[in-house]
Design a protein around this motif. Structure first.
Motif, mmCIF file in Angstrom:
data_model
loop_
_atom_site.group_PDB
_atom_site.id
_atom_site.type_symbol
_atom_site.label_atom_id
_atom_site.label_comp_id
_atom_site.label_asym_id
_atom_site.label_seq_id
_atom_site.Cartn_x
_atom_site.Cartn_y
_atom_site.Cartn_z
ATOM 1 N N ILE A 42 -63.725 111.376 -20.058
ATOM 2 C CA ILE A 42 -63.355 112.058 -18.797
ATOM 3 C C ILE A 42 -62.104 111.791 -18.116
ATOM 4 N N SER A 43 -61.227 110.766 -18.629
ATOM 5 C CA SER A 43 -60.006 110.715 -18.224
ATOM 6 C C SER A 43 -59.030 111.865 -18.774
ATOM 7 N N HIS A 44 -59.223 112.111 -20.125
ATOM 8 C CA HIS A 44 -58.372 113.256 -20.767
ATOM 9 C C HIS A 44 -58.850 114.504 -19.982
ATOM 10 N N LEU A 45 -59.876 114.769 -19.714
ATOM 11 C CA LEU A 45 -60.297 115.899 -18.927
ATOM 12 C C LEU A 45 -59.573 116.116 -17.649
ATOM 13 N N ILE A 46 -59.574 115.158 -16.733
ATOM 14 C CA ILE A 46 -59.256 115.268 -15.597
ATOM 15 C C ILE A 46 -57.708 114.874 -15.378
ATOM 16 N N GLY A 47 -57.022 114.293 -16.267
ATOM 17 C CA GLY A 47 -55.781 113.822 -16.275
ATOM 18 C C GLY A 47 -55.647 112.724 -15.497
ATOM 19 N N ASP A 48 -56.478 112.026 -15.096
ATOM 20 C CA ASP A 48 -56.338 110.566 -14.228
ATOM 21 C C ASP A 48 -57.402 109.534 -14.650
ATOM 22 N N GLU A 49 -56.967 108.333 -14.287
ATOM 23 C CA GLU A 49 -57.878 107.151 -14.464
ATOM 24 C C GLU A 49 -59.165 107.633 -13.505
ATOM 25 N N VAL A 50 -60.402 107.647 -14.157
ATOM 26 C CA VAL A 50 -61.804 107.724 -13.528
ATOM 27 C C VAL A 50 -62.202 106.710 -12.523
ATOM 28 N N LEU A 51 -62.174 105.599 -13.014
ATOM 29 C CA LEU A 51 -62.534 104.348 -12.156
ATOM 30 C C LEU A 51 -61.271 103.263 -12.148
ATOM 31 N N VAL A 52 -60.990 103.072 -10.869
ATOM 32 C CA VAL A 52 -59.838 102.289 -10.494
ATOM 33 C C VAL A 52 -60.453 101.351 -9.318
ATOM 34 N N ILE A 53 -59.796 100.077 -9.282
ATOM 35 C CA ILE A 53 -60.318 99.105 -8.336
ATOM 36 C C ILE A 53 -58.908 98.571 -8.030
ATOM 37 N N ASP A 54 -58.593 98.497 -6.778
ATOM 38 C CA ASP A 54 -57.320 97.858 -6.071
ATOM 39 C C ASP A 54 -57.608 97.127 -5.021
ATOM 40 N N GLU A 55 -56.452 96.841 -4.413
ATOM 41 C CA GLU A 55 -56.773 95.785 -2.951
ATOM 42 C C GLU A 55 -57.670 96.751 -2.062
ATOM 43 N N LEU A 56 -57.480 97.824 -2.025
ATOM 44 C CA LEU A 56 -58.387 98.527 -0.767
ATOM 45 C C LEU A 56 -59.844 98.569 -1.382
ATOM 46 N N SER A 57 -60.100 98.992 -2.643
ATOM 47 C CA SER A 57 -61.585 99.193 -2.704
ATOM 48 C C SER A 57 -62.372 97.949 -3.244
ATOM 49 N N ALA A 58 -61.388 97.092 -3.637
ATOM 50 C CA ALA A 58 -62.136 95.831 -4.194
ATOM 51 C C ALA A 58 -63.121 95.033 -3.254
ATOM 52 N N PRO A 59 -62.941 95.098 -2.027
ATOM 53 C CA PRO A 59 -64.052 94.574 -1.160
ATOM 54 C C PRO A 59 -65.456 95.530 -0.596
ATOM 55 N N LEU A 60 -64.827 96.912 -0.718
ATOM 56 C CA LEU A 60 -65.589 98.042 -0.239
ATOM 57 C C LEU A 60 -66.765 98.082 -1.189
ATOM 58 N N LEU A 61 -66.498 97.800 -2.384
ATOM 59 C CA LEU A 61 -67.514 98.099 -3.442
ATOM 60 C C LEU A 61 -68.688 97.286 -3.072
ATOM 61 N N PRO A 62 -68.643 95.854 -2.951
ATOM 62 C CA PRO A 62 -69.544 94.870 -2.688
ATOM 63 C C PRO A 62 -70.197 95.338 -1.272
ATOM 64 N N LEU A 63 -69.518 95.646 -0.335
ATOM 65 C CA LEU A 63 -70.034 95.856 0.915
ATOM 66 C C LEU A 63 -71.061 96.962 1.031
ATOM 67 N N ALA A 64 -70.710 98.133 0.258
ATOM 68 C CA ALA A 64 -71.657 99.222 -0.112
ATOM 69 C C ALA A 64 -72.943 98.897 -0.503
ATOM 70 N N ALA A 65 -73.007 97.940 -1.867
ATOM 71 C CA ALA A 65 -73.915 97.587 -2.576
ATOM 72 C C ALA A 65 -74.722 96.806 -1.843
ATOM 73 N N LEU A 66 -74.151 95.876 -0.798
ATOM 74 C CA LEU A 66 -74.951 94.950 -0.005
ATOM 75 C C LEU A 66 -75.655 95.808 1.054
ATOM 76 N N LEU A 67 -74.954 96.831 1.564
ATOM 77 C CA LEU A 67 -75.836 97.481 2.615
ATOM 78 C C LEU A 67 -76.925 98.313 1.835
ATOM 79 N N TYR A 68 -76.909 98.687 0.703
ATOM 80 C CA TYR A 68 -78.071 99.482 0.073
ATOM 81 C C TYR A 68 -79.308 98.265 -0.304
ATOM 82 N N LEU A 69 -78.740 97.249 -0.513
ATOM 83 C CA LEU A 69 -79.885 96.048 -0.817
ATOM 84 C C LEU A 69 -80.520 95.545 0.275
ATOM 85 N N MET A 70 -79.846 95.450 1.365
ATOM 86 C CA MET A 70 -80.278 94.811 2.678
ATOM 87 C C MET A 70 -81.344 95.898 3.308
ATOM 88 N N THR A 71 -80.926 97.124 3.099
ATOM 89 C CA THR A 71 -81.779 98.070 3.565
ATOM 90 C C THR A 71 -82.937 98.236 3.043
#
Length: 506
Positions: free
Chosen positions: A69-98
C-alpha cells in the motif's frame, strides 16, 4: 523514521475486522457481547503496546510497514507520533468501556459488528497522515451509523446530506492544496473548502444539526462512539494546520469560539437528556478547536490536553446517562426524577465526570483548561474571556442536570435500579484515569507539550519559506519556546501545589 519493534498498529486495526467475522454467525446476543469484549480488550492492549513501543524509541515518529500500500499511495500508511500515540489507546478504551457497559437488555439494539468495524476505521484514521487516506477513512467512518439508522428505520436525510457534503468539500480542498504544489501558499478557495468540511464534521454551528439528529435517532452508544474521539479535530490538525495561513486559522477559531458559547447556553435550556449531552459535547469540542487553531505552543498544549480529558470525561458522562436511560427510558429534563436513592453510584460518577469535563481542580482537565485559557489570552484577550464563560456555563448545566436527575423528589419503583457490575467497572475505570491524570498531570502534559512543539515546527517548515523559517528559529525562536515551556511548568506546579494543599488539609 524508525519502525516499531512489533506490528502493534497492524494488529490493533486488523483485530476488530477479524472480530466482525468471529461474531457474524453467533445468533445468541450475550455470546456476541462477550466475544466483542474480548476483541476490544485485545485491541486496547495492542494500542497501549504501540504507545509504549513508541515511547521506548525516543523518536518523533515511528511506523509499521505495509509495503504494497505504501508504494501505491506514495506515503507511509501507518504512522504513530507524539500526537497520535495517546489518541489510539483512548479510542480503543472508549469502545471497550461502551461494550462492557452495554446491558443485556440492550444487546439486541446495539450492533457489536458495526461497532468493531467503526473501531478499525477510527484506529486507521488516527494513525494516518496521508490527506487522501484521511478523507477516505472519514468517509468510511460515516457508513456504520448510516446502516444503523437504516436498520432502525429512522430518517437519514439530514445525516447523509451533511456527511456527504463534508466528504466532498474535504476532497476538493485536498485536491486544491495538492494541485497548487507550493506548501504554505494554498489557494483561498481550497482553504475555504477545508474549513467548511472540518466545521461540518466537527458539528460547529451553523453545521451542527446533523449531530443533534444523530443523537435523537441512533442508539446512544453508537452516537457516543461516533463523535467522542473527535475525528474532526484530527482532520483539522492533519489537513488544515500545516498549510493554512494565520487568517484561515483565526477564522476557524472565532467560529468555534462562538459555537462553544452558543452550545453551552443551549445545554442550559434543553428539555431532553440526549440533546443536553449533545450540546455539552459540542461546546467542549469547539473549545478544543479554538486551542488548536491558536497555533501557539501554549494553546496547542492546552487543546491537546483538553482533547484527552474531555474524551475520557464525556465518555464516562455519556455512559452514565446511557445507563440511566436503560432503566427509565428517554430522560426528560422538565421535572425532578429523584434517582439518587436507587443509583447512588451512578449519581457520583455523573457528577465526577461532568465536572471533570469542565476542568474541575483535581481532575485530568484542570491543567489543560488552564493552559488553554492562557494560550487564548495570549492570542486575544476576549477569546480567553469567552472560553471561561463557556466553561462556566457548562459547569452550571452539569450541576443543574444532576439536581434534576437525582434530587428533588422520591422515585418509587418495584424494579431495582442499582448499577450493574459491568457498568460500575466501565465508569469507575474512566473515573480512575480522570482522577489519576489530575493528581499526577506531569506525564500527560509533557507528552502534549512535545506533540504541540512537533506541530509548531511542522507548520513552520511547511507554511513558510525555508530561509524565513531558519531566520525565525535563530532569532526569536529559543526565547519564545523557553517562555512557553516555563508557562507549562508553572501550570503543572500549580496543580501539584493544589494537590499537596488538599492532601495536607485532609
Amino acid at each position: 523514521m524508525t519502525e516499531l519493534h512489533l506490528p502493534w498498529l497492524e494488529c490493533a486495526i486488523l483485530l476488530p475486522l477479524l472480530g466482525v467475522a468471529w461474531i457474524a454467525r453467533r445468533p445468541h446476543a450475550d455470546q456476541v457481547r462477550r466475544r466483542c469484549i474480548v476483541i476490544t480488550a485485545l485491541t486496547l492492549f495492542c494500542t497501549v503496546g504501540a504507545w509504549q513501543d513508541f515511547a521506548t524509541l525516543h523518536r518523533f515518529e515511528a511506523h509499521d510497514r505495509w509495503d504494497v500500500i505504501s508504494h501505491l499511495i506514495g506515503d507511509e500508511v501507518l504512522v504513530i507520533d507524539e500526537l497520535s500515540a495517546p489518541l489510539l489507546p483512548l479510542a480503543a478504551l472508549l469502545y471497550l468501556m461502551t461494550t462492557v457497559a452495554t446491558l443485556r437488555t440492550k444487546v439486541r439494539r446495539f450492533s457489536f459488528g458495526r461497532a468493531l468495524a467503526s473501531e478499525s476505521i477510527l484506529l486507521a484514521l488516527l494513525s494516518s497522515r496521508s490527506p487522501w487516506l484521511i478523507v477516505a477513512l472519514l468517509a468510511a467512518s460515516t457508513i456504520p451509523p448510516y446502516l444503523e439508522l437504516r436498520s432502525r428505520r429512522r430518517p437519514t436525510r439530514v445525516y447523509v446530506l451533511y456527511m456527504g457534503l463534508s466528504v466532498v468539500v474535504l476532497a476538493l480542498g485536498c485536491l486544491g492544496t495538492q494541485l497548487h504544489g507550493v506548501p504554505g501558499t494554498a489557494p483561498t478557495w481550497a482553504l475555504g473548502l477545508l474549513i467548511i468540511g472540518i466545521l461540518i464534521r466537527s458539528g460547529i454551528a451553523p453545521f451542527h444539526c446533523w449531530m443533534t439528529d444523530l443523537f435523537e435517532h441512533a442508539s446512544f452508544g453508537s452516537a457516543l462512539l461516533f463523535v467522542t474521539p473527535m475525528p474532526g479535530a484530527y482532520a483539522a490538525i492533519r489537513l488544515l494546520l500545516p498549510v493554512a495561513p494565520d487568517w484561515a486559522l483565526q477564522s476557524l477559531a472565532l467560529i468555534s469560539l462562538v459555537t462553544a458559547v452558543y452550545a453551552s447556553g443551549m445545554a442550559l435550556i434543553q428539555r431532553e437528556a440526549r440533546r443536553f449531552f449533545c450540546y455539552l459535547f459540542l461546546s467542549h469540542s469547539a473549545l478544543v478547536l479554538v486551542g488548536l487553531e491558536i497555533a501557539t505552543p501554549i494553546g496547542l498544549t492546552g487543546a491537546l490536553s483538553v482533547w484527552l480529558s474531555v474524551g475520557l470525561a464525556l465518555a464516562g458522562f455519556g455512559l452514565t446517562l446511557r445507563s440511566i436511560e436503560a432503566r427509565t427510558g428517554r430522560i426528560a429534563l422538565t421535572e425532578f426524577h429523584g434517582l439518587y436513592e436507587h443509583t447512588p453510584t451512578l449519581a457520583a460518577f455523573f457528577l465526577l465526570t461532568g465536572l471533570a469535563s469542565v476542568g474541575f481542580p483535581g481532575t485530568f482537565g484542570f491543567v489543560g483548561t488552564e493552559l488553554l485559557v492562557d494560550g487564548a489570552v495570549q492570542a486575544w484577550s476576549f477569546v480567553g474571556m469567552a472560553v471561561v464563560v463557556a466553561a462556566a456555563l457548562n459547569g452550571i448545566a452539569v450541576v443543574q442536570t444532576y439536581f434534576l436527575l437525582f434530587t428533588g423528589t422520591e422515585h418509587f419503583t418495584s424494579i431495582p435500579l442499582r448499577g450493574r457490575l459491568p457498568e460500575r467497572l466501565a465508569v469507575l475505570s474512566l473515573a480512575l484515569l480522570i482522577l489519576g491524570g489530575g493528581l499526577f498531570p506531569q506525564p500527560g502534559i509533557a507528552s502534549r507539550y512535545h506533540a504541540a512543539m512537533q506541530l509548531v515546527h511542522a507548520r513552520a517548515h511547511l507554511s513558510a519559506p525555508k530561509h524565513h523559517a531558519d531566520h525565525e528559529a535563530t532569532d526569536s525562536g529559543p526565547e519564545v519556546l523557553a517562555d512557553d515551556a516555563a508557562t507549562v511548568h508553572k501550570s503543572i506546579a500549580a496543580s501539584s501545589d493544589w494537590r499537596s494543599a488538599h492532601v495536607s488539609d485532609d
